[in-house]
Design a protein around this motif. Structure first.
Motif, PDB file in Angstrom:
ATOM      1  N   VAL B 142      25.139  57.922 -55.019  1.00 21.54           N
ATOM      2  CA  VAL B 142      25.136  57.347 -56.374  1.00 21.54           C
ATOM      3  C   VAL B 142      23.709  57.168 -56.863  1.00 21.54           C
ATOM      4  O   VAL B 142      22.773  57.038 -56.076  1.00 21.54           O
ATOM      5  N   LEU B 143      23.570  57.179 -58.186  1.00 17.85           N
ATOM      6  CA  LEU B 143      22.276  56.980 -58.838  1.00 17.85           C
ATOM      7  C   LEU B 143      22.390  55.827 -59.821  1.00 17.85           C
ATOM      8  O   LEU B 143      23.411  55.675 -60.482  1.00 17.85           O
ATOM      9  N   LYS B 144      21.329  55.030 -59.907  1.00 16.92           N
ATOM     10  CA  LYS B 144      21.348  54.014 -60.970  1.00 16.92           C
ATOM     11  C   LYS B 144      20.370  54.344 -62.094  1.00 16.92           C
ATOM     12  O   LYS B 144      20.235  53.587 -63.042  1.00 16.92           O
ATOM     13  N   GLU B 145      19.690  55.474 -61.943  1.00 15.09           N
ATOM     14  CA  GLU B 145      18.867  55.972 -63.054  1.00 15.09           C
ATOM     15  C   GLU B 145      18.763  57.492 -62.962  1.00 15.09           C
ATOM     16  O   GLU B 145      19.084  58.065 -61.910  1.00 15.09           O
ATOM     17  N   GLY B 146      18.325  58.106 -64.044  1.00 14.90           N
ATOM     18  CA  GLY B 146      18.245  59.562 -64.085  1.00 14.90           C
ATOM     19  C   GLY B 146      17.264  60.140 -63.073  1.00 14.90           C
ATOM     20  O   GLY B 146      16.398  59.429 -62.561  1.00 14.90           O
ATOM     21  N   ARG B 147      17.417  61.408 -62.786  1.00 17.44           N
ATOM     22  CA  ARG B 147      16.481  62.115 -61.911  1.00 17.44           C
ATOM     23  C   ARG B 147      16.710  63.619 -62.050  1.00 17.44           C
ATOM     24  O   ARG B 147      17.600  64.055 -62.788  1.00 17.44           O
ATOM     25  N   SER B 148      15.901  64.381 -61.343  1.00 15.75           N
ATOM     26  CA  SER B 148      16.091  65.832 -61.343  1.00 15.75           C
ATOM     27  C   SER B 148      16.764  66.247 -60.044  1.00 15.75           C
ATOM     28  O   SER B 148      16.453  65.716 -58.974  1.00 15.75           O
ATOM     29  N   LEU B 149      17.693  67.191 -60.166  1.00 16.99           N
ATOM     30  CA  LEU B 149      18.299  67.783 -58.969  1.00 16.99           C
ATOM     31  C   LEU B 149      17.751  69.207 -58.864  1.00 16.99           C
ATOM     32  O   LEU B 149      17.884  69.992 -59.803  1.00 16.99           O
ATOM     33  N   TYR B 150      17.133  69.521 -57.749  1.00 13.51           N
ATOM     34  CA  TYR B 150      16.519  70.836 -57.570  1.00 13.51           C
ATOM     35  C   TYR B 150      17.509  71.816 -56.942  1.00 13.51           C
ATOM     36  O   TYR B 150      18.161  71.486 -55.956  1.00 13.51           O
ATOM     37  N   ARG B 151      17.587  72.994 -57.536  1.00 13.94           N
ATOM     38  CA  ARG B 151      18.573  73.962 -57.064  1.00 13.94           C
ATOM     39  C   ARG B 151      18.359  74.330 -55.602  1.00 13.94           C
ATOM     40  O   ARG B 151      19.305  74.450 -54.845  1.00 13.94           O
ATOM     41  N   LYS B 152      17.096  74.435 -55.197  1.00 17.40           N
ATOM     42  CA  LYS B 152      16.861  74.868 -53.809  1.00 17.40           C
ATOM     43  C   LYS B 152      17.209  73.776 -52.784  1.00 17.40           C
ATOM     44  O   LYS B 152      17.380  74.049 -51.610  1.00 17.40           O
ATOM     45  N   GLU B 153      17.318  72.526 -53.272  1.00 13.34           N
ATOM     46  CA  GLU B 153      17.707  71.438 -52.362  1.00 13.34           C
ATOM     47  C   GLU B 153      19.195  71.133 -52.455  1.00 13.34           C
ATOM     48  O   GLU B 153      19.705  70.242 -51.781  1.00 13.34           O
ATOM     49  N   GLN B 154      19.867  71.865 -53.341  1.00 17.08           N
ATOM     50  CA  GLN B 154      21.263  71.515 -53.587  1.00 17.08           C
ATOM     51  C   GLN B 154      22.153  71.810 -52.394  1.00 17.08           C
ATOM     52  O   GLN B 154      21.955  72.789 -51.670  1.00 17.08           O
ATOM     53  N   PHE B 155      23.147  70.958 -52.238  1.00 12.00           N
ATOM     54  CA  PHE B 155      24.166  71.160 -51.220  1.00 12.00           C
ATOM     55  C   PHE B 155      25.308  71.927 -51.885  1.00 12.00           C
ATOM     56  O   PHE B 155      25.831  71.490 -52.916  1.00 12.00           O
ATOM     57  N   GLY B 156      25.695  73.057 -51.337  1.00 10.98           N
ATOM     58  CA  GLY B 156      26.860  73.775 -51.849  1.00 10.98           C
ATOM     59  C   GLY B 156      26.642  74.420 -53.196  1.00 10.98           C
ATOM     60  O   GLY B 156      25.514  74.781 -53.574  1.00 10.98           O
ATOM     61  N   THR B 157      27.716  74.559 -53.955  1.00  8.47           N
ATOM     62  CA  THR B 157      27.741  75.347 -55.182  1.00  8.47           C
ATOM     63  C   THR B 157      27.823  74.482 -56.440  1.00  8.47           C
ATOM     64  O   THR B 157      27.217  74.780 -57.456  1.00  8.47           O
ATOM     65  N   TYR B 158      28.616  73.431 -56.353  1.00 10.23           N
ATOM     66  CA  TYR B 158      28.967  72.670 -57.549  1.00 10.23           C
ATOM     67  C   TYR B 158      28.327  71.289 -57.534  1.00 10.23           C
ATOM     68  O   TYR B 158      27.997  70.760 -56.477  1.00 10.23           O
ATOM     69  N   VAL B 159      28.204  70.731 -58.742  1.00 13.45           N
ATOM     70  CA  VAL B 159      27.785  69.334 -58.836  1.00 13.45           C
ATOM     71  C   VAL B 159      28.670  68.648 -59.880  1.00 13.45           C
ATOM     72  O   VAL B 159      28.854  69.149 -60.990  1.00 13.45           O
ATOM     73  N   SER B 160      29.269  67.535 -59.461  1.00 11.15           N
ATOM     74  CA  SER B 160      30.199  66.796 -60.321  1.00 11.15           C
ATOM     75  C   SER B 160      29.721  65.356 -60.445  1.00 11.15           C
ATOM     76  O   SER B 160      29.043  64.848 -59.558  1.00 11.15           O
ATOM     77  N   PHE B 161      30.087  64.724 -61.557  1.00 11.62           N
ATOM     78  CA  PHE B 161      29.593  63.376 -61.844  1.00 11.62           C
ATOM     79  C   PHE B 161      30.735  62.455 -62.268  1.00 11.62           C
ATOM     80  O   PHE B 161      31.621  62.875 -63.027  1.00 11.62           O
ATOM     81  N   TYR B 162      30.679  61.229 -61.816  1.00  9.73           N
ATOM     82  CA  TYR B 162      31.663  60.220 -62.233  1.00  9.73           C
ATOM     83  C   TYR B 162      30.942  58.904 -62.498  1.00  9.73           C
ATOM     84  O   TYR B 162      30.107  58.498 -61.694  1.00  9.73           O
TER      85      TYR B 162
END
Lengths: 223, 223
Positions: B142-162
């Motif tokens: 979880v995040l309590k503030e914005g940030r950048s997600l880097y593609r090369k550090e990403q886990f898997g294929t998809y990113v979902s948010f709730y």
């Protein structure tokens, strides 16, 4: 209350479990395959009433069998759309008068899909529609008012509760290993407070004064 | 920021995945086995710094090996207690100065356990502690503030948010397949609205003005 069964494309390893449920399905209950859920039904030789999806992962040959069957309604949707195939299948069930909808393949390896489907239960309960998400280990649904859970109807061993859309106030439960009386449920403050209860008596009576309650009936995985 | 790794007793079929992560663990990072999580580490021949649990499902003989090892701290807790072994392990990590805690075995067959552990992430972020729940298909935090997600550090294929604990306001995301600008996230109204996005550019920038954001990075299960 007429039941509908939706077979979605999620992880359906537990085909034996699905079969055992569907073999008890009554004639007037609806069976809908959602996209690649058709594979599983086809393999089991159980004919759905409705075959719905964008079918991008379904073989044309298999699909043709159902398109040519006068007893089966085939609903094709474009791959790019605002609602998921599962949501379109739910809308169809609701439009045709079903208020109790059992969904297989909605809980799987990808937790984002599982979560979206749990939130879908909360969304539908406000319209008076009860969704039940089922796999071998879990039966998940939401309540907007208290009721009794009967031990002989229980799925698995444990029953856990979570407040959805804020807190649940004045939660009470009796007939269980860990009874509670008039407590406030806040899942963020106490994430495992109402986890893994067990029904000990003939029935467990549940009551609460506000909020939506998520119920997870579960069993441990055999290792 | 020093990392800690907790190996809990949930479904740990994906031992190869766990091993691949732990082989990259640095010397000054902490490794804690939580109850029957010890089995997996023992099988892999990877020695934890701390062995914690009520050990009701751990063989005495295996446990003795670690009790006699001067490099290992063994923390035994009574089986009946208010907090779970995982919560006790987390408290210990936090007390000893860890703020980034990676948890394996917290997502499993039982959805009630998985949900409690997701809510635990929300509970801890308020104390400035980031938990990451990992299995072969998901990385959840979880995040309590914005940030950048880097593609090369990403886990898997998809990113979902709730949105967690109410709604998330003014959510924006760029650099992805489905960019959004200044939208309100309400998971009960639109359960699959921010499901299955994909990072297309070097990084995805995320911002929001209120609430707690659950992030699920995921991959499909190979069938």
């Amino acid at each position: 209350m007429k039941k509908a069964y939706l077979i979605a494309a999620g992880m359906l390893e537990d085909v034996d479990f699905l079969e055992s449920v569907l073999r008890k399905k009554e004639e007037n209950e609806l069976l809908v395959s959602v996209d690649a859920g058709l594979f599983v039904l086809h393999r089991l030789g159980i004919k759905p009433n409705i075959v719905l999806g964008d079918f991008d992962s379904v073989e044309a040959e298999m699909l043709r069998i159902y398109e040519q069957d006068p007893d089966v309604l085939v609903e094709r949707h474009p791959p790019e759309k605002d609602a998921s195939d599962l949501e379109l299948a739910l809308a169809l069930c609701v439009k045709t008068g079903y208020r109790q909808i059992y969904i297989f393949g909605a809980l799987g390896a990808r937790m984002d899909h599982s979560l979206s489907n749990i939130y879908l239960c909360c969304h539908y309960i406000k319209k008076g529609i009860s969704l039940y998400l089922l796999d071998m280990y879990n039966k998940i649904y939401v309540l907007k008012e208290g009721r009794s859970l009967y031990r002989k109807e229980q799925f698995g061993t444990y029953v856990s509760f979570y407040p959805m859309q804020g807190v649940v106030e004045d939660f009470s439960i009796s007939g269980v290993k860990y009874p509670l009386s008039g407590v406030r449920l806040d899942k963020y403050e106490q994430p495992s407070f109402t986890l893994s209860n067990e029904i000990l008596e003939e029935k467990a009576d549940i009551s609460f004064s506000s909020g939506i309650l998520l119920v997870v009936e579960s069993r441990d995985r055999r290792l």
